[in-house]
Each structure stands twice: as structure tokens, then as C-alpha cells.
Design a protein around this motif. Structure first.
Motif, PDB file in Angstrom:
ATOM      1  N   ASP A  55       0.864  -1.138   0.042  1.00  0.00           N
ATOM      2  CA  ASP A  55       0.170  -0.062  -0.085  1.00  0.00           C
ATOM      3  C   ASP A  55       0.964   1.433  -0.075  1.00  0.00           C
ATOM      4  O   ASP A  55       0.395   2.251  -0.048  1.00  0.00           O
ATOM      5  N   GLY A  56       2.253   1.286  -0.036  1.00  0.00           N
ATOM      6  CA  GLY A  56       2.818   2.244  -0.057  1.00  0.00           C
ATOM      7  C   GLY A  56       3.131   2.972  -1.429  1.00  0.00           C
ATOM      8  O   GLY A  56       2.711   2.439  -2.353  1.00  0.00           O
ATOM      9  N   ASP A  57       4.041   3.952  -1.544  1.00  0.00           N
ATOM     10  CA  ASP A  57       4.317   4.993  -2.969  1.00  0.00           C
ATOM     11  C   ASP A  57       4.654   3.608  -3.652  1.00  0.00           C
ATOM     12  O   ASP A  57       5.688   2.906  -3.580  1.00  0.00           O
ATOM     13  N   GLY A  58       4.017   3.529  -4.874  1.00  0.00           N
ATOM     14  CA  GLY A  58       4.604   2.907  -6.019  1.00  0.00           C
ATOM     15  C   GLY A  58       4.392   1.261  -5.734  1.00  0.00           C
ATOM     16  O   GLY A  58       4.971   0.586  -6.283  1.00  0.00           O
ATOM     17  N   GLY A  59       3.407   0.893  -4.805  1.00  0.00           N
ATOM     18  CA  GLY A  59       3.136  -0.191  -4.172  1.00  0.00           C
ATOM     19  C   GLY A  59       2.229  -0.965  -5.279  1.00  0.00           C
ATOM     20  O   GLY A  59       2.289  -2.323  -5.169  1.00  0.00           O
ATOM     21  N   HIS A  60       1.436  -0.442  -5.942  1.00  0.00           N
ATOM     22  CA  HIS A  60       0.442  -1.130  -6.793  1.00  0.00           C
ATOM     23  C   HIS A  60       0.962  -0.972  -8.258  1.00  0.00           C
ATOM     24  O   HIS A  60       1.263   0.152  -8.729  1.00  0.00           O
ATOM     25  N   LEU A  61       1.228  -2.255  -9.054  1.00  0.00           N
ATOM     26  CA  LEU A  61       1.635  -2.370 -10.537  1.00  0.00           C
ATOM     27  C   LEU A  61       0.425  -1.946 -11.307  1.00  0.00           C
ATOM     28  O   LEU A  61      -0.638  -2.464 -11.127  1.00  0.00           O
ATOM     29  N   GLN A  62       0.814  -1.301 -12.285  1.00  0.00           N
ATOM     30  CA  GLN A  62      -0.397  -0.890 -13.429  1.00  0.00           C
ATOM     31  C   GLN A  62      -0.089  -2.360 -14.375  1.00  0.00           C
ATOM     32  O   GLN A  62       1.102  -3.001 -14.276  1.00  0.00           O
ATOM     33  N   MET A  63      -1.050  -2.315 -15.272  1.00  0.00           N
ATOM     34  CA  MET A  63      -1.038  -3.515 -16.081  1.00  0.00           C
ATOM     35  C   MET A  63       0.190  -3.680 -16.936  1.00  0.00           C
ATOM     36  O   MET A  63       0.899  -4.619 -17.204  1.00  0.00           O
ATOM     37  N   LYS A  64       0.708  -2.461 -17.312  1.00  0.00           N
ATOM     38  CA  LYS A  64       1.889  -2.628 -18.141  1.00  0.00           C
ATOM     39  C   LYS A  64       3.108  -2.979 -17.452  1.00  0.00           C
ATOM     40  O   LYS A  64       3.839  -3.854 -18.066  1.00  0.00           O
ATOM     41  N   GLN A  65       3.163  -2.563 -16.093  1.00  0.00           N
ATOM     42  CA  GLN A  65       4.363  -3.304 -15.185  1.00  0.00           C
ATOM     43  C   GLN A  65       4.110  -4.656 -14.869  1.00  0.00           C
ATOM     44  O   GLN A  65       5.209  -5.209 -14.897  1.00  0.00           O
ATOM     45  N   VAL A  66       2.916  -4.964 -14.859  1.00  0.00           N
ATOM     46  CA  VAL A  66       2.723  -6.287 -14.548  1.00  0.00           C
ATOM     47  C   VAL A  66       3.087  -7.143 -15.842  1.00  0.00           C
ATOM     48  O   VAL A  66       3.864  -8.274 -15.530  1.00  0.00           O
ATOM     49  N   ALA A  67       2.644  -6.560 -16.836  1.00  0.00           N
ATOM     50  CA  ALA A  67       3.028  -7.365 -18.195  1.00  0.00           C
ATOM     51  C   ALA A  67       4.688  -7.542 -18.243  1.00  0.00           C
ATOM     52  O   ALA A  67       5.288  -8.553 -18.713  1.00  0.00           O
ATOM     53  N   ASP A  68       5.280  -6.414 -18.031  1.00  0.00           N
ATOM     54  CA  ASP A  68       6.739  -6.533 -18.270  1.00  0.00           C
ATOM     55  C   ASP A  68       7.236  -7.677 -17.192  1.00  0.00           C
ATOM     56  O   ASP A  68       8.535  -8.014 -17.413  1.00  0.00           O
ATOM     57  N   ALA A  69       6.938  -7.636 -15.992  1.00  0.00           N
ATOM     58  CA  ALA A  69       7.405  -8.588 -14.943  1.00  0.00           C
ATOM     59  C   ALA A  69       7.087 -10.023 -15.242  1.00  0.00           C
ATOM     60  O   ALA A  69       7.819 -10.550 -14.909  1.00  0.00           O
ATOM     61  N   VAL A  70       6.074 -10.272 -15.749  1.00  0.00           N
ATOM     62  CA  VAL A  70       5.684 -11.590 -16.324  1.00  0.00           C
ATOM     63  C   VAL A  70       6.147 -11.948 -17.701  1.00  0.00           C
ATOM     64  O   VAL A  70       5.897 -12.893 -18.318  1.00  0.00           O
ATOM     65  N   VAL A  71       6.825 -11.036 -18.359  1.00  0.00           N
ATOM     66  CA  VAL A  71       7.513 -11.145 -19.594  1.00  0.00           C
ATOM     67  C   VAL A  71       6.199 -11.455 -20.848  1.00  0.00           C
ATOM     68  O   VAL A  71       6.438 -12.466 -21.391  1.00  0.00           O
ATOM     69  N   SER A  73       2.946  -9.875 -23.115  1.00  0.00           N
ATOM     70  CA  SER A  73       2.353  -8.524 -23.911  1.00  0.00           C
ATOM     71  C   SER A  73       1.166  -8.010 -22.737  1.00  0.00           C
ATOM     72  O   SER A  73       0.708  -8.843 -22.030  1.00  0.00           O
ATOM     73  N   GLN A  74       0.711  -6.643 -23.097  1.00  0.00           N
ATOM     74  CA  GLN A  74      -0.477  -6.278 -22.391  1.00  0.00           C
ATOM     75  C   GLN A  74      -1.770  -7.173 -22.519  1.00  0.00           C
ATOM     76  O   GLN A  74      -2.284  -7.460 -21.439  1.00  0.00           O
ATOM     77  N   SER A  75      -1.783  -7.521 -23.778  1.00  0.00           N
ATOM     78  CA  SER A  75      -3.034  -8.228 -24.042  1.00  0.00           C
ATOM     79  C   SER A  75      -3.038  -9.572 -23.264  1.00  0.00           C
ATOM     80  O   SER A  75      -3.934 -10.064 -23.060  1.00  0.00           O
ATOM     81  N   ALA A  76      -1.875 -10.161 -23.539  1.00  0.00           N
ATOM     82  CA  ALA A  76      -1.668 -11.769 -23.150  1.00  0.00           C
ATOM     83  C   ALA A  76      -1.581 -11.644 -21.437  1.00  0.00           C
ATOM     84  O   ALA A  76      -2.301 -12.331 -20.802  1.00  0.00           O
ATOM     85  N   THR A  77      -1.239 -10.456 -20.819  1.00  0.00           N
ATOM     86  CA  THR A  77      -1.284 -10.414 -19.360  1.00  0.00           C
ATOM     87  C   THR A  77      -2.947 -10.229 -19.060  1.00  0.00           C
ATOM     88  O   THR A  77      -3.251 -10.675 -18.107  1.00  0.00           O
ATOM     89  N   THR A  78      -3.422  -9.255 -19.764  1.00  0.00           N
ATOM     90  CA  THR A  78      -5.114  -8.991 -19.560  1.00  0.00           C
ATOM     91  C   THR A  78      -5.673 -10.408 -19.643  1.00  0.00           C
ATOM     92  O   THR A  78      -6.586 -10.583 -18.756  1.00  0.00           O
ATOM     93  N   ARG A  79      -5.447 -11.191 -20.587  1.00  0.00           N
ATOM     94  CA  ARG A  79      -6.212 -12.582 -20.710  1.00  0.00           C
ATOM     95  C   ARG A  79      -5.881 -13.463 -19.449  1.00  0.00           C
ATOM     96  O   ARG A  79      -6.713 -13.950 -19.160  1.00  0.00           O
ATOM     97  N   LEU A  80      -4.720 -13.356 -19.222  1.00  0.00           N
ATOM     98  CA  LEU A  80      -4.276 -14.193 -18.123  1.00  0.00           C
ATOM     99  C   LEU A  80      -4.797 -13.644 -16.741  1.00  0.00           C
ATOM    100  O   LEU A  80      -5.348 -14.507 -15.745  1.00  0.00           O
TER     101      LEU A  80
END
Length: 152
Positions: A55-71, A73-80
Motif C-alpha cells: 500500500d505504500g508509494d509505488g506499491g501497486h503495479l499498473q497492467m504494463k508493469q505487470v506485463a513487463d514483470a511476467v514477460v 504482452s499487455q493483451s496476453a497479461t490481461t487475458r491471464l
């Protein structure tokens, strides 16, 4: 440099060995996670990444950051995310400070499954590395992986 230049050939061989090591490790972990927990490597990785939010500063990831972290694409991450949300392992909500942003959190069920699967993931990783270390071409890469110290 030409395509047959020894430096390029060595570089290509090194990349090929790294790719082989990655593929073997991922396949081994995939089988273990699927068998034991009905999770793919990508699903496990996504749950793991999202479980580290805070819950701190920068503690929640936006979908692009999540996609980068799991390697992925954003669309594949959204489906996942949607698949895991349908299984009750994730939940999405609007960002409280920017109504355009959507965040994803791991549910209690998702955290429970992640904790159950973590030892399986770690054991499968260890097994895959031990097996690869017996291959003279992969042994130096295994040693490099084992000595890397990257903060989580």
C-alpha cells in the motif's frame, strides 16, 4: 564481421545454450506446477508478482508493469488476469486516485494457492538446475544463475 566470424559463432552458441537452459527449466517447473496445483508457470509468476504489491508509494503495479514483470504482452497479461480472476484467484479494482487506472490484487484463495505452490516451484527449479549442471555446456550457466544476487 561475417556470419561465420568466430566471435559471432561463440555469441550464437552462448545464446543457444542460455535458451536451452531456460526452456528446460521452464518445462520442468511447468509440469510440476500443473500436476501439483493446476497452475502454469505464467500463472504462478503473475500471482507471485502481484502478491508482492503493497500500500505504500509505488506499491501497486499498473497492467504494463505487470506485463513487463511476467514477460508477456499487455493483451496476453490481461487475458491471464481474466482467467485467474474467473478462478477467484485475483480481483480487479479502480485506482482510488485515478479512475482510469485498474489494479489487480491476489485474493486470499490466490495467496493460499501461491503458498502451496511455492515449495513445488522451488523444488522443480532446484531439480532442473541440478540436471542441467550435469551437462558440460550448461554447467557454467547454472553456476552463473546460482551465484546471481538480484534483489526481489
Amino acid at each position: 564481421m561475417t556470419a561465420t566470424d568466430p566471435a559471432l559463432t561463440a555469441l550464437a552458441s552462448g545464446w543457444s545454450a542460455l535458451s536451452l537452459l531456460h526452456g528446460r527449466i521452464e518445462a520442468h517447473i511447468e509440469r510440476a506446477l500443473q500436476t501439483g496445483h493446476d497452475l502454469s508457470v505464467r500463472e504462478y509468476s503473475l500471482l507471485d508478482v502481484l502478491s508482492r504489491q503493497h500500500d505504500g508509494d509505488g506499491g501497486h503495479l499498473q497492467m504494463k508493469q505487470v506485463a513487463d514483470a511476467v514477460v508477456l504482452s499487455q493483451s496476453a497479461t490481461t487475458r491471464l488476469v481474466t482467467r485467474l480472476e474467473d478462478r477467484g484467484l485475483l480481483t480487479r479494482y479502480l485506482c482510488p486516485t485515478d479512475r482510469r487506472g485498474i489494479y489487480t490484487n491476489v485474493t486470499e484463495a490466490g495467496l493460499g494457492l501461491l503458498e502451496e505452490a511455492r515449495p513445488t516451484n522451488e523444488a522443480a527449479l532446484r531439480e532442473a538446475l541440478d540436471e542441467a549442471a550435469r551437462n558440460p555446456e550448461l554447467a557454467p550457466l547454472v553456476e552463473a544463475v546460482e551465484t546471481l544476487r538480484i534483489p526481489a
